[in-house]
Design an enzyme around this catalytic site. Structure first.
Site, PDB file in Angstrom:
ATOM      1  CG  ASP A 151      -6.944  -4.748  -4.102  1.00  0.00           C
ATOM      2  OD1 ASP A 151      -6.089  -4.843  -3.208  1.00  0.00           O
ATOM      3  OD2 ASP A 151      -8.172  -4.838  -3.888  1.00  0.00           O
ATOM      4  CB  CYS A 205      -0.919  -0.011   1.220  1.00  0.00           C
ATOM      5  SG  CYS A 205      -1.879  -1.529   1.419  1.00  0.00           S
ATOM      6  CB  SER A 206       3.471   2.032  -2.376  1.00  0.00           C
ATOM      7  OG  SER A 206       2.744   2.050  -3.577  1.00  0.00           O
ATOM      8  N   PRO A 212       1.560   7.775  -0.681  1.00  0.00           N
ATOM      9  CG  PRO A 212       2.199   9.813   0.297  1.00  0.00           C
ATOM     10  CD  PRO A 212       1.476   8.534   0.604  1.00  0.00           C
ATOM     11  N   GLY A 213       4.229   7.339  -1.370  1.00  0.00           N
ATOM     12  CA  GLY A 213       5.557   6.889  -1.741  1.00  0.00           C
ATOM     13  C   GLY A 213       6.677   7.226  -0.776  1.00  0.00           C
ATOM     14  CG  ASN A 214       6.159  10.176   2.253  1.00  0.00           C
ATOM     15  OD1 ASN A 214       6.183  10.608   1.099  1.00  0.00           O
ATOM     16  ND2 ASN A 214       5.610  10.835   3.236  1.00  0.00           N
ATOM     17  CE  LYS A 215       4.912   4.105   6.589  1.00  0.00           C
ATOM     18  NZ  LYS A 215       4.115   5.308   6.311  1.00  0.00           N
ATOM     19  CG  ASP A 234       1.965   1.966   6.677  1.00  0.00           C
ATOM     20  OD1 ASP A 234       2.167   1.781   7.885  1.00  0.00           O
ATOM     21  OD2 ASP A 234       1.505   3.033   6.224  1.00  0.00           O
ATOM     22  CB  CYS A 246      -0.323   6.088  11.706  1.00  0.00           C
ATOM     23  SG  CYS A 246      -1.629   6.277  10.484  1.00  0.00           S
TER      24      CYS A 246
END
Length: 470
Positions: free
Chosen positions: A165, A75-76, A78-81, A185, A257
């Site tokens: 998905d 579940c990526s 916006p791409g921070n992780k 995440d 979170c």
């Protein structure tokens, strides 16, 4: 570039490699005038959310990430992780292959057909939302440009944004045969995000429902919240079990979170029980393919751990493997949860527990002191953790060498503080929280009174109209 006068107030984080801690005042000028922020090269991200990629890369061993294998970020957007993980993998490969060595560099002119072999690891970044997928694509093009011939990142890591998905991704698809690690995440309640006042106040209102004078209405809201949390928990469990069904995958990071046990310890316990029960039924348990919780090697110095017993039902040893952050109890982060799973067969190469007292998080050639709560003391008059602004992230910058730089903004706190300071901070936070809850309760009561008065006003207005007509 950092001016000479500012060098003395920059610190290295005590837990996350290459994470820089800047003074609270840094956020304002970064937002207003820094071109890297405007262009998207610098991304605000909370320290706690850096833990997911860090554990994925260094949970098994502090030596670094797995090389010569692929990853899935389930579940990526916006791409921070995703970009953080790419940076950590790149740094690990460079470390093992030598800083000056060009890793697996192949000339496109000589081997056009094999250009895909330039990357030693691929991260398949899934996102099912069309809008969020576009954001993911743009960010990956900016931070992890695989087509850039001059980028050293492209020589070691490529990110493949995948519009789809994750739950519909087949574990037997040959495309993912080399995937050995999954970062999950998923969507969650976000109840740990203390730096968003509206969300915090909503949670505070719901938690007060049992004692609110206007009990009926608030209890209904509480029931709706419980149903939503249960729905999220069901989805999270489904996603984690799906990740565990990839036969070649031997490492999984599951994070949220959220501060609710239903989304954390409960999901972990159920996933372990159901996945391992399936492996026993299928007869592969003898091969060491059962899943187990493992304490991340990279965060062995992080003090706050998971919740034992309760509705989660985890043992003390299992709970000690989990990582929790509490923004209302002195951690100077958002509330966060991280769990790390490995196949039992991985225990052979696992890094043994260490009793060393410190961890190196910045290159020793760089003379930067480790942060130990200095800004916490300085900013007491400026920062209120129970009512801080929407800016709840840390800064990450991925340069051409894929090195990751992260810094805090003026609204969040970071530290590895003493037990005494921790206790004082927790007591102060509790008082502020009680004050905020009392204020919210009063506002709810006033709102209820206003709503009751509205029908009366309408009825009076209606009577006046009828009188006029008569």
């Amino acid at each position: 570039p950092v001016e000479e006068s500012s060098k003395s107030i920059i610190y290295a984080d005590a837990h996350v490699p290459d994470l820089l801690v800047l003074p609270p005042s840094a956020s304002s000028w970064l937002h207003q005038s820094h071109e890297a922020v405007k262009s998207g090269k610098i991304i605000l991200q909370d320290k706690s959310s850096c833990f997911s990629a860090l554990v994925m890369a260094r949970g098994h061993s502090n030596d670094g990430a797995l090389a010569d294998c692929d990853y899935i970020d389930a579940c990526s957007a916006p791409g921070n992780k995703t970009s953080h993980l790419a940076a950590l993998i790149h740094a690990s490969i460079r470390q093992h292959c030598g800083q000056d060595e060009k890793v697996n560099r192949i000339s496109p002119k000589k081997k056009k057909k094999n250009s895909k072999n330039i990357s030693k690891s691929t991260i398949f970044a899934f996102e099912r939302s069309s809008t969020r997928f576009k954001i993911l694509q743009n960010r990956m093009d900016l931070l992890c440009p695989t087509g850039d011939k001059n980028s050293t990142t492209a020589a070691t890591v490529s990110v493949e944004p995948t519009h789809g998905d994750f739950l519909k991704c087949s574990p037997t698809d040959p495309k993912y045969a080399n995937v050995r690690a999954i970062l999950l995440d998923p969507s969650c309640s976000g109840s740990g995000i203390v730096n968003s006042p509206d969300r915090w106040m909503e949670d505070a209102n719901n938690s007060e429902s049992a004692t609110d004078d206007d009990g009926g209405k608030n209890n209904n809201i509480s029931e709706e919240k419980k149903k939503r949390i249960q729905s999220l928990s069901n989805f999270q469990l489904l996603a984690l079990k799906h990740a565990m069904s990839f036969k070649n995958v031997d490492r999984i990071v599951y994070s949220t979170c959220s501060v609710h046990d239903e989304e954390n310890e409960v999901v972990v316990r159920k996933a372990l029980a159901e996945a391992n029960n399936n492996s026993e039924t299928s007869g592969v348990a003898q091969e060491g393919n059962e899943w187990e919780l493992v304490a991340p090697a990279c965060l062995k110095h992080w003090p706050r751990r998971g919740n034992e017993g309760g509705i989660g039902g985890l043992t003390s040893s299992q709970a000690s493997c989990l990582i929790r952050c509490d923004g209302l109890d002195g951690d100077e982060t958002n509330g966060f949860f991280v769990s790390y799973f490995e196949r039992k067969k991985m225990s052979v190469t696992r890094e043994p527990p260490s009793s060393d007292l410190g961890v190196v998080t910045v290159n020793q050639s760089v003379d930067i002191p480790v942060y130990n709560g200095e800004f916490l003391t300085q900013s007491k008059s400026e920062v209120d953790i129970s009512s801080v602004g929407v800016d709840d992230e840390r800064i990450e910058e991925l340069d051409n060498d894929a090195s990751l730089i992260k810094m805090p903004n003026h609204k969040t706190k970071k530290a590895n503080i003493t037990a005494s300071d921790n206790s004082k901070s927790a007591e102060k936070s509790a008082k502020k929280r009680d004050k905020k809850l009392a204020w919210k309760k009063k506002q709810a009561q006033l709102k209820a009174q206003r709503l009751k008065k509205k029908p009366e006003k309408r009825n009076k207005a209606s009577d006046l109209v009828q009188t006029d007509r008569s």
